[in-house]
Design an enzyme around this catalytic site. Structure first.
Site, mmCIF file in Angstrom:
data_model
loop_
_atom_site.group_PDB
_atom_site.id
_atom_site.type_symbol
_atom_site.label_atom_id
_atom_site.label_comp_id
_atom_site.label_asym_id
_atom_site.label_seq_id
_atom_site.Cartn_x
_atom_site.Cartn_y
_atom_site.Cartn_z
ATOM 1 N N GLU A 1 -11.424 -3.989 -2.788
ATOM 2 C CA GLU A 1 -10.598 -2.908 -3.330
ATOM 3 C C GLU A 1 -10.481 -3.048 -4.838
ATOM 4 O O GLU A 1 -9.881 -3.991 -5.333
ATOM 5 C CB GLU A 1 -9.210 -2.968 -2.688
ATOM 6 C CG GLU A 1 -9.249 -2.852 -1.169
ATOM 7 C CD GLU A 1 -8.091 -3.611 -0.506
ATOM 8 O OE1 GLU A 1 -6.937 -3.252 -0.745
ATOM 9 O OE2 GLU A 1 -8.351 -4.562 0.233
ATOM 10 N N HIS B 1 -9.752 1.778 0.841
ATOM 11 C CA HIS B 1 -9.639 0.631 1.741
ATOM 12 C C HIS B 1 -10.706 0.651 2.841
ATOM 13 O O HIS B 1 -10.397 0.503 4.031
ATOM 14 C CB HIS B 1 -8.239 0.631 2.357
ATOM 15 C CG HIS B 1 -7.709 -0.725 2.684
ATOM 16 N ND1 HIS B 1 -8.249 -1.517 3.668
ATOM 17 C CD2 HIS B 1 -6.689 -1.430 2.161
ATOM 18 C CE1 HIS B 1 -7.552 -2.639 3.741
ATOM 19 N NE2 HIS B 1 -6.607 -2.615 2.828
ATOM 20 N N HIS C 1 0.809 -1.225 0.000
ATOM 21 C CA HIS C 1 0.000 0.000 0.000
ATOM 22 C C HIS C 1 0.844 1.278 0.000
ATOM 23 O O HIS C 1 0.584 2.216 0.759
ATOM 24 C CB HIS C 1 -0.966 -0.006 1.187
ATOM 25 C CG HIS C 1 -2.015 -1.077 1.124
ATOM 26 N ND1 HIS C 1 -2.517 -1.563 -0.055
ATOM 27 C CD2 HIS C 1 -2.653 -1.779 2.116
ATOM 28 C CE1 HIS C 1 -3.431 -2.501 0.189
ATOM 29 N NE2 HIS C 1 -3.522 -2.666 1.500
HETATM 30 C C1 BGC Z 1 -4.271 -6.601 1.963
HETATM 31 C C2 BGC Z 1 -4.029 -7.386 3.220
HETATM 32 C C3 BGC Z 1 -3.556 -6.456 4.288
HETATM 33 C C4 BGC Z 1 -4.592 -5.382 4.471
HETATM 34 C C5 BGC Z 1 -4.126 -4.348 5.433
HETATM 35 C C6 BGC Z 1 -5.312 -5.591 2.247
HETATM 36 O O1 BGC Z 1 -5.553 -4.824 1.123
HETATM 37 O O2 BGC Z 1 -4.643 -7.420 0.886
HETATM 38 O O3 BGC Z 1 -3.075 -8.402 3.013
HETATM 39 O O4 BGC Z 1 -3.305 -7.094 5.481
HETATM 40 O O5 BGC Z 1 -4.847 -4.740 3.256
HETATM 41 O O6 BGC Z 1 -4.875 -4.302 6.558
#
Ligand code: BGC
Length: 380
Positions: free
Chosen positions: A346, A208, A134
């Site tokens: 997402e 998210h 991210h």
């Molecule tokens: C990911 C997870 C990650 C989470 C963060 C998601 O978008 O795919 O692996 O732990 O984001 O909280």
């Protein structure tokens, strides 16, 4: 006349949003209003914006463009906040697993935080074992965005701006990002993302939100039914980096082509699920990249009757079943969040695309504008 309607007429706490968020009063639209939410350690002010339209109420922070709450009615008209979040800015800074946040410069993982573009190798900030997740340690979710409220025709919304400088988190090029959150008169929430760069770079922006259509803090989402219009998904290695394969969902727990409760197969002894502790994968949407948003997923809570329909122009959808929520975080409703108490959907390009020539490209070049839109429609 209800309390919230009086508030609208008085023009305070805009858009019919009052401290009391329960009840059945329909959210009235109006100009988005801003209040001070808190301050970062260095004194930077963080604002909270409140807006409402078509029966949907939204609260958004200038920190990370975070959707702190999103309230919609159930089949009896009772409102609940269906997005996980915190009450205080300190919690977002200290321990948010990206609750409600805008994600960038690159949503999901890039293996070892490395990629090569035009013959040049880049090393990104690594923040998830050996990988970059991210956008790295200080992604767009941890930045303070410039926010402007607007009304346009029957729409109410916010423009959010962030400039990510050349080299930030290891990414090349200064990226100017603009995200628009719009609440339509039907109560739909639309996100339009735009970005330009002054050097070739990679971009994959997403949102998210952790959804629980029964209301945040109401328990598990395993009873929610999910449909994803995808015949294939991208299996991962143990670090959740795609292997590059596009595997068929047919005959596996990953088949959501017909409505299926999330709990039904979540404990299947499928190696991909054991490894991810549930679902944490990218579905390769059958429609592929499209000129405009097309319907790709439906989430339904049979108890409240609330539904969420997602349309996007993007090629992928990450379905994450809240596997890492572990009871240590306390949300806006005063309850702790445990594993499976929410899920994320997402819309995105595939994870680790910069390292897979067979995945759609995420390269953005100077002179081009990155544009993508996702629409969330609610019903009951
Ligand atoms: C990911 C997870 C990650 C989470 C963060 C998601 O978008 O795919 O692996 O732990 O984001 O909280």
């Amino acid at each position: 006349m209800s309390m919230s309607r009086r508030t609208v007429i008085a023009g305070a706490a805009a858009a019919g949003l009052t401290a009391a968020t329960a009840g059945t009063a329909r959210a009235a639209s109006g100009r988005p209003a801003r209040e001070l939410f808190g301050r970062l350690a260095d004194g930077t002010k963080v604002y909270r914006w409140s807006l409402a339209n078509g029966g949907t109420r939204l609260r958004v922070l200038s920190y990370g463009g975070v959707v702190q709450s999103l309230e919609i009615p159930d089949r009896r008209g009772h409102y609940a906040n269906v997005a996980l979040g915190f009450d205080a800015i300190e919690d977002y800074v200290a321990s948010s697993p990206y609750f409600g946040a805008l994600i960038g410069r690159y949503g999901n993982r890039i293996g070892k935080g490395q990629f090569t573009l035009d013959g040049k190798s880049y090393q990104l900030s690594v923040n998830d074992g050996v990988n970059s997740l991210h956008g790295g340690a200080q992604g767009f979710d941890k930045r303070v965005w410039d926010v402007e409220g607007f009304t346009s025709g029957s729409d109410v919304g916010l423009h959010l701006y962030y400039i990510s400088v050349d080299g930030e988190m290891g990414y090349p090029g200064t990226l100017r990002a603009k995200v628009t959150y719009t609440l339509t008169r039907h109560g739909d929430w639309r996100i339009d993302y735009e970005a330009t760069t002054d050097k070739a770079t990679v971009v994959n922006l997403t949102s998210h939100v952790y959804w629980n259509l029964g209301g945040e803090g109401s328990g598990t989402i395993e009873n929610h039914e999910l449909t994803i219009a995808a015949s294939r998904y991208t299996p991962t290695d143990s670090g959740l980096i795609p292997t590059g394969e596009l595997a068929k969902v047919a005959g596996t727990p990953f088949d959501f082509r017909g409505a299926k409760s999330i709990g039904r197969d979540i404990r299947a002894a499928h190696p991909q699920q054991v490894q991810a502790k549930g679902y944490d994968h990218n579905w390769a949407l059958d429609k592929g990249i499209t000129a405009g948003p097309e319907h790709v997923a439906t989430l339904r809570d049979p108890d409240s009757g609330r539904t969420l329909r997602i349309a996007t122009d993007q090629p992928g959808l990450q379905f994450y079943s809240g596997n890492f929520l572990d009871g240590t975080l306390t949300g806006t409703g005063g309850r702790t969040y445990r594993q499976g108490d929410a899920l994320c959907l997402e819309t995105q390009h595939f994870p680790d695309s910069p390292n897979h020539a067979n995945f759609p490209s995420t390269v953005l070049r100077p002179g081009r504008t990155y544009r993508t839109s996702t629409l969330h429609s609610f019903g009951a």
